[in-house]
Design a protein around this motif. Structure first.
Motif, mmCIF file in Angstrom:
data_model
loop_
_atom_site.group_PDB
_atom_site.id
_atom_site.type_symbol
_atom_site.label_atom_id
_atom_site.label_comp_id
_atom_site.label_asym_id
_atom_site.label_seq_id
_atom_site.Cartn_x
_atom_site.Cartn_y
_atom_site.Cartn_z
ATOM 1 N N GLY A 1 0.818 -1.207 0.000
ATOM 2 C CA GLY A 1 0.000 0.000 0.000
ATOM 3 C C GLY A 1 0.855 1.263 0.000
ATOM 4 N N VAL A 2 1.942 1.255 0.764
ATOM 5 C CA VAL A 2 2.868 2.396 0.758
ATOM 6 C C VAL A 2 3.522 2.513 -0.616
ATOM 7 C CG1 VAL A 2 4.979 3.357 1.773
ATOM 8 C CG2 VAL A 2 3.249 2.311 3.251
ATOM 9 N N TYR A 3 3.894 1.372 -1.188
ATOM 10 C CA TYR A 3 4.484 1.346 -2.539
ATOM 11 C C TYR A 3 3.527 1.990 -3.549
ATOM 12 C CZ TYR A 3 5.516 -1.124 -7.006
ATOM 13 O OH TYR A 3 5.751 -1.467 -8.309
ATOM 14 N N LEU A 4 2.247 1.669 -3.488
ATOM 15 C CA LEU A 4 1.288 2.277 -4.409
ATOM 16 C C LEU A 4 1.213 3.788 -4.210
ATOM 17 C CD1 LEU A 4 -1.553 -0.392 -4.260
ATOM 18 C CD2 LEU A 4 -0.016 0.082 -6.197
ATOM 19 N N ARG A 5 1.277 4.224 -2.956
ATOM 20 C CA ARG A 5 1.288 5.674 -2.701
ATOM 21 C C ARG A 5 2.565 6.309 -3.226
ATOM 22 N NH1 ARG A 5 0.967 5.099 2.845
ATOM 23 N NH2 ARG A 5 1.682 7.227 3.086
ATOM 24 N N LEU A 6 3.669 5.593 -3.133
ATOM 25 C CA LEU A 6 4.931 6.071 -3.693
ATOM 26 C C LEU A 6 4.798 6.243 -5.201
ATOM 27 C CD1 LEU A 6 7.998 6.670 -3.563
ATOM 28 C CD2 LEU A 6 8.367 4.190 -3.603
ATOM 29 N N TRP B 1 6.558 3.783 6.824
ATOM 30 C CA TRP B 1 5.742 2.955 7.719
ATOM 31 C C TRP B 1 4.355 3.566 7.934
ATOM 32 C CZ3 TRP B 1 8.303 -1.175 7.390
ATOM 33 C CH2 TRP B 1 9.691 -1.183 7.437
ATOM 34 N N GLY B 2 3.931 4.450 7.048
ATOM 35 C CA GLY B 2 2.648 5.135 7.199
ATOM 36 C C GLY B 2 1.478 4.308 6.689
ATOM 37 N N TYR B 3 1.318 3.121 7.258
ATOM 38 C CA TYR B 3 0.276 2.206 6.785
ATOM 39 C C TYR B 3 -1.129 2.769 6.963
ATOM 40 C CZ TYR B 3 4.151 -1.147 7.149
ATOM 41 O OH TYR B 3 5.348 -1.786 7.038
ATOM 42 N N ALA B 4 -1.356 3.547 7.995
ATOM 43 C CA ALA B 4 -2.697 4.088 8.242
ATOM 44 C C ALA B 4 -3.126 5.057 7.143
ATOM 45 C CB ALA B 4 -2.747 4.776 9.605
ATOM 46 N N PRO C 1 -7.930 1.843 2.122
ATOM 47 C CA PRO C 1 -8.475 0.910 3.114
ATOM 48 C C PRO C 1 -8.042 -0.548 2.939
ATOM 49 C CG PRO C 1 -10.167 2.445 2.442
ATOM 50 C CD PRO C 1 -8.973 2.706 1.555
ATOM 51 N N GLU C 2 -7.959 -1.023 1.704
ATOM 52 C CA GLU C 2 -7.597 -2.423 1.491
ATOM 53 C C GLU C 2 -6.133 -2.722 1.796
ATOM 54 O OE1 GLU C 2 -7.485 -0.499 -2.672
ATOM 55 O OE2 GLU C 2 -8.568 -0.231 -0.801
ATOM 56 N N PHE C 3 -5.335 -1.684 2.021
ATOM 57 C CA PHE C 3 -3.920 -1.860 2.348
ATOM 58 C C PHE C 3 -3.573 -1.342 3.744
ATOM 59 C CE2 PHE C 3 -4.025 -1.885 -2.299
ATOM 60 C CZ PHE C 3 -3.312 -3.044 -2.552
ATOM 61 N N GLN C 4 -4.566 -0.948 4.516
ATOM 62 C CA GLN C 4 -4.344 -0.484 5.887
ATOM 63 C C GLN C 4 -4.227 -1.663 6.829
ATOM 64 O OE1 GLN C 4 -7.431 2.216 7.072
ATOM 65 N NE2 GLN C 4 -6.781 3.805 5.649
ATOM 66 N N PRO C 5 -3.671 -1.400 8.029
ATOM 67 C CA PRO C 5 -3.695 -2.469 9.054
ATOM 68 C C PRO C 5 -5.123 -2.916 9.273
ATOM 69 C CG PRO C 5 -2.293 -0.659 9.742
ATOM 70 C CD PRO C 5 -3.001 -0.197 8.491
ATOM 71 N N ARG C 6 -5.328 -4.198 9.470
ATOM 72 C CA ARG C 6 -6.695 -4.746 9.597
ATOM 73 C C ARG C 6 -7.476 -4.069 10.693
ATOM 74 N NH1 ARG C 6 -7.373 -6.973 4.819
ATOM 75 N NH2 ARG C 6 -6.128 -8.801 4.442
ATOM 76 N N ALA C 7 -6.886 -3.839 11.864
ATOM 77 C CA ALA C 7 -7.606 -3.202 12.971
ATOM 78 C C ALA C 7 -8.028 -1.786 12.599
ATOM 79 C CB ALA C 7 -6.748 -3.185 14.227
ATOM 80 N N ALA C 8 -7.133 -1.045 11.935
ATOM 81 C CA ALA C 8 -7.451 0.327 11.556
ATOM 82 C C ALA C 8 -8.507 0.361 10.465
ATOM 83 C CB ALA C 8 -6.194 1.053 11.100
#
Length: 176
Positions: free
Chosen positions: A18-23, A157-160, A164-171
């Motif tokens: 998910g971070v890679y896609l944002r990159l 490390w900005g997963y949040a 949504p499909e690439f965020q931490p499951r809890a978040a």
């Protein structure tokens, strides 16, 4: 590594992707076919290599018991995809295919010896570790490219901040 561990490792990888896609989103569209760092693949070629060869093809190879990739067509594929939007769609599609392959992998595939086109045969779990190493290596190149293009890349490390499909499951499930 067993299937339960793979599922945990892959969940962490999903967030990194998910971070890679944002990159990829952060790199200017007019820089994808350029060589911001002489002698290295263009950002477009890196997307094809990372998303296709490394992530999709290696995951599918472990699932089917043989990694069969042909890196010689990467440059042509990068040219055919033509623009930033197409490259990012390709990256997303490759992740979906890799994710489907990972769901098919069980303990037997993780333990099986997997032939590769690189004159090596590895246990499936080793191939998946190499997939992660290669992904992070090339993601680092793209971070350097983004900076060469004058872009501040996303926090590693900005997963949040991921979709949504690439965020931490809890978040991803919080507040839903």
């Amino acid at each position: 590594m067993d299937k339960a561990t793979l599922d945990q490792v892959w969940d962490q990888f999903r967030q990194k992707y998910g971070v890679y896609l944002r990159l990829l989103e952060s790199i200017p569209a007019d820089r994808y076919a350029t060589h911001p760092v002489p002698g290295m693949r263009t950002p477009a070629e890196l997307v094809v290599h990372v998303s296709g060869t490394v992530v999709r093809d290696m995951a599918e190879g472990v699932a089917k018991g043989r990694i069969t990739v042909d890196e010689s067509g990467e440059e042509k594929t990068a040219t055919e995809l033509r623009d930033k939007a197409a490259l990012i769609r390709f990256a997303r599609q490759c992740f979906e295919q890799a994710d489907a392959a990972i769901r098919r992998i069980g303990d037997a595939e993780l333990a099986a010896m997997v032939p590769t086109p690189w004159k090596a045969t590895w246990p499936g779990y080793v191939a998946l570790h190499i997939l992660q190493d290669e992904f992070l290596h090339h993601r680092g190149q793209l971070y350097a490219f983004a900076r060469c293009c004058g872009v501040e890349p996303p926090f590693m490390w900005g997963y949040a901040d991921n979709a949504p499909e690439f965020q931490p499951r809890a978040a991803a499930g919080a507040g839903a």
